[in-house]
Design a protein around this motif. Structure first.
Motif, PDB file in Angstrom:
ATOM      1  N   SER A  60       0.833  -1.207   0.000  1.00 18.99           N
ATOM      2  CA  SER A  60       0.000   0.000   0.000  1.00 18.99           C
ATOM      3  C   SER A  60       0.868   1.258   0.000  1.00 18.99           C
ATOM      4  N   ASP A  61       2.080   1.161   0.536  1.00 19.90           N
ATOM      5  CA  ASP A  61       2.953   2.333   0.557  1.00 19.90           C
ATOM      6  C   ASP A  61       4.345   1.891   0.104  1.00 19.90           C
ATOM      7  N   LEU A  62       4.445   1.716  -1.209  1.00 20.68           N
ATOM      8  CA  LEU A  62       5.615   1.030  -1.768  1.00 20.68           C
ATOM      9  C   LEU A  62       6.935   1.727  -1.464  1.00 20.68           C
ATOM     10  N   SER A  63       6.992   3.053  -1.638  1.00 15.96           N
ATOM     11  CA  SER A  63       8.304   3.705  -1.486  1.00 15.96           C
ATOM     12  C   SER A  63       8.787   3.618  -0.038  1.00 15.96           C
ATOM     13  N   SER A  64       7.898   3.816   0.933  1.00 12.05           N
ATOM     14  CA  SER A  64       8.383   3.753   2.316  1.00 12.05           C
ATOM     15  C   SER A  64       8.698   2.309   2.699  1.00 12.05           C
TER      16      SER A  64
END
Ligand code: FMN
Length: 330
Positions: free
Chosen positions: A177-181
């Protein structure tokens, strides 16, 4: 020996950024020798699969249903089947190490962070130079939230890092859901590298037979754009090195990944289609391109076109086609 194509990935020095990715081709010593001779920087062995062994165990127990209530018998079979699979896999590592003079990376496919992880130590003892964890927690259990699923990744990595001293890398999917982090947090766990993104078995539907079938197993030539976008977006922002995989079908695409910031590329589908010579083709293309551009080493241009290095990073951020493409008449 260092060559113009030298790079580092998996926490190891590699003579080429082109890695033979984990697949059934890399589950066989004769093929591994050919991949090494073709110039692969490393070979990632076919994964040892937690689910496959569990399935085999369940089948065996179904066949011997009479004994199923006997805990000693269950334990015995659990031990025998796991031991047999592990024995075959450690033999593959040993044989590959003897036969091929390039780094051999063992691969574990894990869907839980359980007892399975203790196998990692045995793969190290068998001589693997590094370990790749093929991590994928299918988000299909509606009772688990994203935080529960993500915890499995961190628990698994922590357990494996605790057990082995060889470098550990991971290969992941884009489905977070929050790929970069997530990529940044995973890079801070102590792993040596992250490969973006694995390709998975996908179901398809046969409308004539009206049944669910397997979708095409091998990647398409344009499948590289998703991993390229994320390698380019994340390069220079992670605590470990990045590699690209999926859809790398020619030398141009391999160079694109290096320019985006990958330290290496992992290839499988084109090796299935063209044989180990595909690796030689990629190495030749990268070297010719470097000569043409006057680059002496991969580090001279690695990440030159990453989001971090671009003055205008909107190419990596943009997701909608907007006006430019919307105006085309059909
Ligand atoms: C037939 C086949 C078997 C594969 N088996 C594995 C495997 O055992 N473990 C793994 O981590 N990846 C596996 N992969 C994924 C590849 O290692 C690779 O990352 C992916 O296919 C994307 O690269 P490609 O587009 O060059 O195929 C497999 C891929 C294919 C096509």
């Amino acid at each position: 020996m260092t060559s113009k194509l030298s790079t580092r990935f998996f926490g190891l020095d590699l003579n080429s950024p082109v890695i033979a990715a984990s697949s059934s081709i890399t589950g066989n010593t004769a093929q591994i020798i050919k991949l090494a001779e073709a110039g692969a920087g490393a070979v990632v062995l076919k994964s040892i699969f937690e689910e496959e062994i569990q399935h085999q165990l369940n089948e065996e127990l179904n066949l011997r249903a009479d004994f199923n209530n006997d805990p000693e018998y269950l334990d015995y079979f659990d031990y025998v089947i796991k031991d047999e699979n592990l024995r075959k896999y450690t033999k593959l590592i040993g044989d590959a190490k003897l036969a091929a003079n390039i780094p051999i990376v063992a691969s574990i496919n894990c869907v839980t962070s359980g007892e399975w992880m203790s196998f990692a130590q045995k793969l190290q003892d068998a001589g693997a130079n590094a370990l790749e964890l093929n991590l994928y927690v299918p988000g299909s259990n509606q009772k688990l939230g994203s935080a529960d699923n993500e915890r499995i990744y961190f628990d698994t990595i922590a357990k494996v890092l605790d057990l082995v001293s060889i470098p550990v890398s991971i290969k992941i999917s884009p489905y977070f859901s929050d790929l970069s982090s997530m990529i940044v947090k995973l890079s801070q766990t102590g792993v040596a590298g992250i490969t973006l993104f694995n390709r998975y078995y996908m179901p398809d539907i046969d409308i004539n037979e009206e049944k669910v079938i397997s979708a095409e197993v091998l990647s398409d030539t344009n499948d590289y754009v998703l991993p390229l976008r994320w390698v380019g977006s994340m390069a220079g922002k992670t605590a470990c090195k990045l590699a690209g995989t999926t859809g790398i079908h020619n030398g141009e695409t391999a160079v694109k990944f290096l320019l985006a910031g990958a330290s290496a590329v992992q290839v499988a589908s084109s090796v299935y289609r063209k044989g180990p010579g595909f690796i030689t083709e990629l190495n030749g293309f990268i070297e010719d391109w470097m000569n043409e551009k006057g680059y002496q080493s991969i580090d001279d241009f690695k990440g030159k076109l990453s989001m971090k290095k671009l003055e205008n990073p909107t190419f990596y951020e943009r997701v909608q086609f907007m006006k430019h493409f919307g105006e085309k008449e059909f």
